[in-house]
Design an enzyme around this catalytic site. Structure first.
Site, PDB file in Angstrom:
ATOM      1  N   ASP A  25       0.691  -1.199   0.133  1.00  0.00           N
ATOM      2  CA  ASP A  25      -0.111  -0.184   0.058  1.00  0.00           C
ATOM      3  C   ASP A  25       0.728   1.196   0.068  1.00  0.00           C
ATOM      4  O   ASP A  25       2.064   0.982   0.328  1.00  0.00           O
ATOM      5  CB  ASP A  25      -0.841  -0.081   1.154  1.00  0.00           C
ATOM      6  CG  ASP A  25      -1.842   1.236   1.144  1.00  0.00           C
ATOM      7  OD1 ASP A  25      -2.317   1.655   0.348  1.00  0.00           O
ATOM      8  OD2 ASP A  25      -1.790   1.684   2.421  1.00  0.00           O
TER       9      ASP A  25
ATOM     10  N   ASP B 247      -0.166   5.178   0.876  1.00  0.00           N
ATOM     11  CA  ASP B 247      -0.611   6.221   1.964  1.00  0.00           C
ATOM     12  C   ASP B 247      -0.567   5.559   3.363  1.00  0.00           C
ATOM     13  O   ASP B 247      -1.366   4.802   3.532  1.00  0.00           O
ATOM     14  CB  ASP B 247      -1.779   6.818   1.593  1.00  0.00           C
ATOM     15  CG  ASP B 247      -1.941   7.714   0.284  1.00  0.00           C
ATOM     16  OD1 ASP B 247      -1.016   8.733   0.187  1.00  0.00           O
ATOM     17  OD2 ASP B 247      -2.742   7.507  -0.566  1.00  0.00           O
TER      18      ASP B 247
ATOM     19  N   LYS C 172     -10.038  -1.293  -2.954  1.00  0.00           N
ATOM     20  CA  LYS C 172     -10.183  -1.874  -1.618  1.00  0.00           C
ATOM     21  C   LYS C 172     -11.636  -1.331  -0.926  1.00  0.00           C
ATOM     22  O   LYS C 172     -12.062  -0.261  -1.217  1.00  0.00           O
ATOM     23  CB  LYS C 172      -8.957  -1.120  -0.591  1.00  0.00           C
ATOM     24  CG  LYS C 172      -7.792  -1.552  -1.515  1.00  0.00           C
ATOM     25  CD  LYS C 172      -6.644  -0.836  -0.656  1.00  0.00           C
ATOM     26  CE  LYS C 172      -5.243  -1.066  -1.479  1.00  0.00           C
ATOM     27  NZ  LYS C 172      -4.134  -0.212  -0.799  1.00  0.00           N
TER      28      LYS C 172
END
Length: 264
Positions: A53, A55, A185
């Site tokens: 991922d 952020d 997601k």
């Protein structure tokens, strides 16, 4: 809300330092053809790829997103309560934006809000971002051992391309953006797409995530997960390892989470 762990990005210790780069123009994400490119180095131990991922996991920007949302809604005449931060963290724009419009009653469409938020966020990260502790070291280690890494984010392509200026596109075999999949997601689609493009078995791809939304996506795809919580607490579970920082994660840890080929 105070983060459960203190993880402000630092370079070589000391006070948090923004990553600087001489690159000023957006970069094109590295997206190779779908041709089954698993790493030879990962095969003997079972690890075929690492999917990360962005952020809050590699870059310290979860706070940037919330600050951007607060700023934009203030300009629209609404004050965002802190209680909504945990609801929107790690989620796709379609979910977080829709939630904030609903709770504020703001007279703006989701499409208009998405444009505003992405533009303001890109302006903010153009001034520099801090990498999470251990992020640069981990990416460099994966490079050195020939283990493919993919960047898998709910952020839009425009944001990812700008962020790659700070992360270094050379570290990633490919990138997947939230606006490039029909369902992002917490659905499994982004991680299934990344594994498929790498020619890898999702069960042999370790995912590194910082939010429950991302963890749910990875686990739905059948990937073992290393969770490094940022804003919201994440509990340990079967197939899930929770650590306080990327400084606790190295290649040996990642390989230990995937069964060796001779044991399958």
């Amino acid at each position: 809300m105070t983060r459960p762990f203190s993880r402000a990005g630092t370079l070589g210790g000391g006070a948090p330092a923004p990553v600087t780069s001489p690159v000023t123009s957006p970069v094109t994400a590295v997206t190779p053809p779908v041709t089954g490119t698993t790493a030879a180095a990962g095969a003997p131990t079972g690890l075929q790829a690492v999917l990360l991922d962005m952020d809050g996991t590699l870059v310290d920007t979860e706070g940037f997103w919330w600050d951007t949302e607060v700023e934009v809604f203030a300009e629209l005449g609404y004050e965002l309560a802190d209680e909504h931060r945990e609801v929107v963290v790690g989620g796709p724009m379609s979910r977080s934006g829709a939630h904030l419009i609903r709770v504020t009653g703001a007279d703006i469409s989701l499409a208009e809000l998405t444009v505003l938020l992405n533009a303001r966020f890109v302006e903010r990260i153009a001034r520099g971002v801090s990498l999470m502790p251990g992020a640069r070291r981990l990416l460099t280690e994966l490079d050195a051992h020939g283990v493919p890494a993919a960047l898998v984010s709910a952020s839009h392509r425009r944001v990812i391309d700008r962020m790659l200026v700070w992360l270094g596109p050379e570290h990633f075999a490919l990138t997947v953006a939230g606006d490039e999949v029909e369902r992002t997601k917490p659905h499994p689609d982004p991680y299934l797409l990344a594994a498929g493009r790498l020619g890898a078995d999702p069960a042999r791809c370790v995912v590194v995530e910082d939010t429950p939304t991302g963890v749910a996506s990875a686990e739905a795809a059948g990937c073992p997960v290393v969770a490094v919580p940022s804003v919201t607490r994440i509990e340990p579970a079967g197939g899930r390892t929770v650590v306080p920082s990327l400084e606790e994660v190295d290649l040996s840890v990642l390989r230990s989470l995937v069964p060796s080929a001779d044991r399958v």
